[in-house]
Structures are given as C-alpha cells and as structure tokens.
Design a protein around this motif. Structure first.
Motif, PDB file in Angstrom:
ATOM      1  N   UNK A   1       0.813  -1.219   0.000  1.00  0.00           N
ATOM      2  CA  UNK A   1       0.000   0.000   0.000  1.00  0.00           C
ATOM      3  C   UNK A   1       0.844   1.265   0.000  1.00  0.00           C
ATOM      4  N   UNK A   2       2.143   1.119   0.202  1.00  0.00           N
ATOM      5  CA  UNK A   2       3.036   2.279   0.215  1.00  0.00           C
ATOM      6  C   UNK A   2       3.651   2.559  -1.147  1.00  0.00           C
ATOM      7  N   UNK A   3       3.248   1.790  -2.181  1.00  0.00           N
ATOM      8  CA  UNK A   3       3.826   1.985  -3.512  1.00  0.00           C
ATOM      9  C   UNK A   3       3.361   3.278  -4.171  1.00  0.00           C
ATOM     10  N   UNK A   4       2.098   3.633  -3.959  1.00  0.00           N
ATOM     11  CA  UNK A   4       1.549   4.809  -4.625  1.00  0.00           C
ATOM     12  C   UNK A   4       1.948   6.077  -3.886  1.00  0.00           C
ATOM     13  N   UNK A   5       2.144   7.171  -4.618  1.00  0.00           N
ATOM     14  CA  UNK A   5       2.457   8.458  -3.971  1.00  0.00           C
ATOM     15  C   UNK A   5       1.364   8.849  -2.989  1.00  0.00           C
ATOM     16  N   UNK A   6       1.760   9.431  -1.874  1.00  0.00           N
ATOM     17  CA  UNK A   6       0.807   9.801  -0.836  1.00  0.00           C
ATOM     18  C   UNK A   6       0.343  11.243  -1.010  1.00  0.00           C
TER      19      UNK A   6
END
Length: 408
Positions: free
Chosen positions: A357-362
């Motif tokens: 879930x941390x792959x996409x830019x926040x």
C-alpha cells in the motif's frame, strides 16, 4: 432502454435503477498511443465509479459482439468433445492454464460450482485445443489481444485517476498473457449449464438464490442478445450427460449429495481488475462498497463490466475496494433452465511485482499522518511482510482448489 420479457417478470437490478456507472470509450485510440483527452476523461470517471461502486460498465470498447459470440461457440464445441480429449487440456496444480470441469472449484471451500471454464494464460498454440478444434487458437488469440489492449488502456486511465505517472501500472503489467510463470493474467471462458428441478415445486434441492424476482432482460436493438433462444446442449445435463427432459416430459435435476448448487460462490477477484463480458442476464450479483446487501447487476448487451480486485484495493489502501460478487441460480424457471456464457479477463501484475500500500504516492494529508506514525510503523516493520503478486494469487488458488476432493 431495457425491456423484460413480460411486465409481470420485471427484474429489479442496479442497471434498471441507473445505479451502475456507464463509461463511454469511443475514440479512445490504440494501446500504444491512446488519445490523451479520452484517457484523462475516463480516468476521472473511473475514480468516481470505482471509489463509490467498485465497478463500471464500459461501452464502445471496440470488442465486437460477433467476436465474443464466436468465442462462446468455440467453448461450446470444446465442452462437447469426448472426455478423454478434454483431459489433454485439463488445468493442473501449479499451472492455471487449462480446462476446469464443473464441481472442481469451491470458493466457500465446500459447495461445488456448476460451470465449465477454460483458462488461457498463454497464447502459445501448443497449449490450446487447435488440433481437435481448428480455428480455436487463432480466434481466441485475437480476442485475448483485444482484451489485453483494453486492459492496457484502463491501466493508464487508472494512473490518471490516482494522479500518478500514466506508465506506473503499465510497467508493472508488462507481461500479460506471456504465461503464468511470468504473469497470472488470464482470459477465462465460462459456460454455466442450465439448472433444472427434479420435481418442480417440491424443492428437494436447496439452490442458492438471489433476493429478487428474476427475468431475462432484452434491449430494444436489432441484435438484443448474443446467443440464440435455444441452445441444443441446454437439453443435456452437463454433469451426467442425461437428457434434461425424461419420459413423459419429466424433468431431472443435477443433484449434489450435499444438497446445494451454485453457479459461482461469493468472492472478490484476486488481481488488479477484471473485465467481464456476458451473453445474457444470468444471476450476477454484487455487494456494493459499505453495503452488506446483494444486488442484481442486470445485463446491458454489448457492455463490458470492469470491477476492482484485491491487488488494486491493496495498492490504493481500499480507496478502490475489491468488489464482492457471486453468480446465483435464478429463481425464474425460464432463466435457470437456460445456459449462461461469459468471458472474464483477469488483469494481474507481473509475478515479481511487490504489492504494498506504500507503492503509490501519498497525498499531503497522508504524508503528515505518516510522519506522526513513523515511529510506530518502524516498530511494526519487522512483523509486516510484503508479498509479490505471484505469492498473493497462489495463496488464493490454494484456498479455492484445496477442497476439490471434498467429500460429497
């Protein structure tokens, strides 16, 4: 405009209530050079549709009705082959490609599911039944590539919807249909046999049914349905080869020892998303995000349904939730006594792609929250494990197929 066979049999569906988003893909361009304005528009439409409904219907997608009908004809011909011929193409453990006979898959771990399926993970003609069915490989390969091109367009539109580089998902899905050792993307052809009652009115077999009055939907068009009203194979029991109509018109039911039958049990798809084409209204139901009720979807001839899978849900931290769905036995006799065909394109990332879930830019809010929780996250990091796409789907396959020898 949709029209039912009779006013008394009106079918209440999400589609009849205008509760299914419809996205027009006309003039979208080709896979390599899609029209940027269309990609942006579709991306924004997908953002709303997938976050609120978990699905959308795609129209003017470029895959013709005739191509789909021919594919279902090929599947019908395959199902009619002798059993020893079909055995050459059977799906085996560790390889998702191949034929799956009725009763093998059990999404709930116990209820056999009444359908024939042919999984296509590679377009190598040696793995397709070209010898017994000339023309099968060429047609299915062409159709599979059409679905792959459509999936590639959707992957770019998804990136736009999430405000990330448009190649982000394309790069993680670069080996679709190259074989399940590289990528688990699968074109799945499905035939659901008709279900007939042993003694009408006595209810000896407890079928898993939906929540509403069912009817066969038609569209007011020159070609309202891909399939003819009469399919000769519908007169045969796909489980035992016996005629459905016996002596003096007596009807036989496909009996299961555990007393239950279902077309496809409740589940969410494993991959990024699924593209689904179907030939008629045949029992597809969904649970919308945040809603525990089952809703009948309905059938829009020529449209392709796109729904979110678990991997996309993980990537987006459930912003695009995986859609739970099932295919029930219709309550109305004239529908359940008729077979249903569908084609599902399960879009998966390359096997080595790590899914986090941390792959996409926040977003800024997510970044601020992450800073506050960084210490806790660091403490928990050793306990958390990030899986690749192959590991995730193999776990799901184990759950689905581990009980295929379940006592009946």
């Amino acid at each position: 405009m949709l029209k039912t066979k009779s006013s008394d049999d009106k079918l209440d569906t999400l589609l009849s209530r205008s509760a299914v988003p419809i996205i027009d893909l006309a003039h979208c361009g080709i896979e390599e050079v899609p029209v940027k304005s269309v990609v942006n528009r579709v991306g924004h439409q997908l953002q709303k549709a997938l976050s609120e409904k978990g699905m959308a219907l795609l129209v003017n997608h470029g895959i013709s009705d005739e191509k789909l009908k021919t594919a279902w004809d090929h599947l019908d011909d395959f199902v009619d082959l002798e059993t020893d011929v079909k055995q050459h193409y059977i799906r085996s453990d560790g390889d998702n490609h191949g034929y799956v006979s009725p009763g093998v898959e059990r999404f709930d771990g116990k209820t056999p599911e009444l359908r024939h399926a042919f999984n296509i993970c590679t377009l190598n003609a040696q793995n397709l039944p070209e010898e017994p069915l000339p023309g099968f490989a060429d047609h299915i390969s062409t159709l599979a590539n059409d679905f792959k091109a459509l999936a590639s367009f959707i992957l770019q539109a998804l990136a736009v919807s999430l405000d990330i580089p448009h190649t982000f998902f394309l790069e993680k899905h670069s080996h679709m249909l190259s074989g399940d050792h590289d990528n688990m993307t699968t074109l799945r052809m499905l035939y659901y046999p008709p279900v007939v009652d042993d003694e009408p009115g006595h209810g000896q077999n407890d079928v898993i049914k939906g929540r509403c009055q069912y009817s066969y939907q038609r569209c007011l068009s020159d070609q309202p349905d891909f399939r003819p009203e009469h399919n000769p194979r519908d007169e045969l029991s796909e489980l035992d080869g016996m005629p459905a109509n016996g002596k003096d018109g007596e009807i036989f039911e496909h009996k299961l020892a555990n007393g239950e039958v279902i077309r496809c049990g409740a589940h969410v798809d494993y991959g990024t998303f699924t593209l689904l084409a179907q030939d008629s209204e045949g029992g597809l139901e969904v649970k919308l995000p945040g809603n525990e009720k089952w809703h009948r979807v309905g059938h829009l001839p020529g449209a392709i349904l796109v729904n979110c899978g678990e991997i996309l849900s993980i990537w987006t931290k459930s912003r695009y939730p995986a859609l739970e769905h099932r295919v029930v036995i219709p309550e109305q006799e004239h529908i359940r006594n008729r077979g249903r065909h569908s084609i599902a394109f399960f879009c998966h990332p390359d096997n080595i792609t790590m899914i986090s879930p941390n792959d996409l830019p926040q977003t800024d809010a997510e970044q601020n929250s992450a800073c506050l929780k960084q210490r806790k996250k660091s403490f928990k990091a050793a306990k958390e494990r990030v899986y690749n796409a192959y590991q995730l789907i193999q776990k799901k396959f184990k759950d689905t197929y581990s009980n295929n020898n379940h006592s009946q």
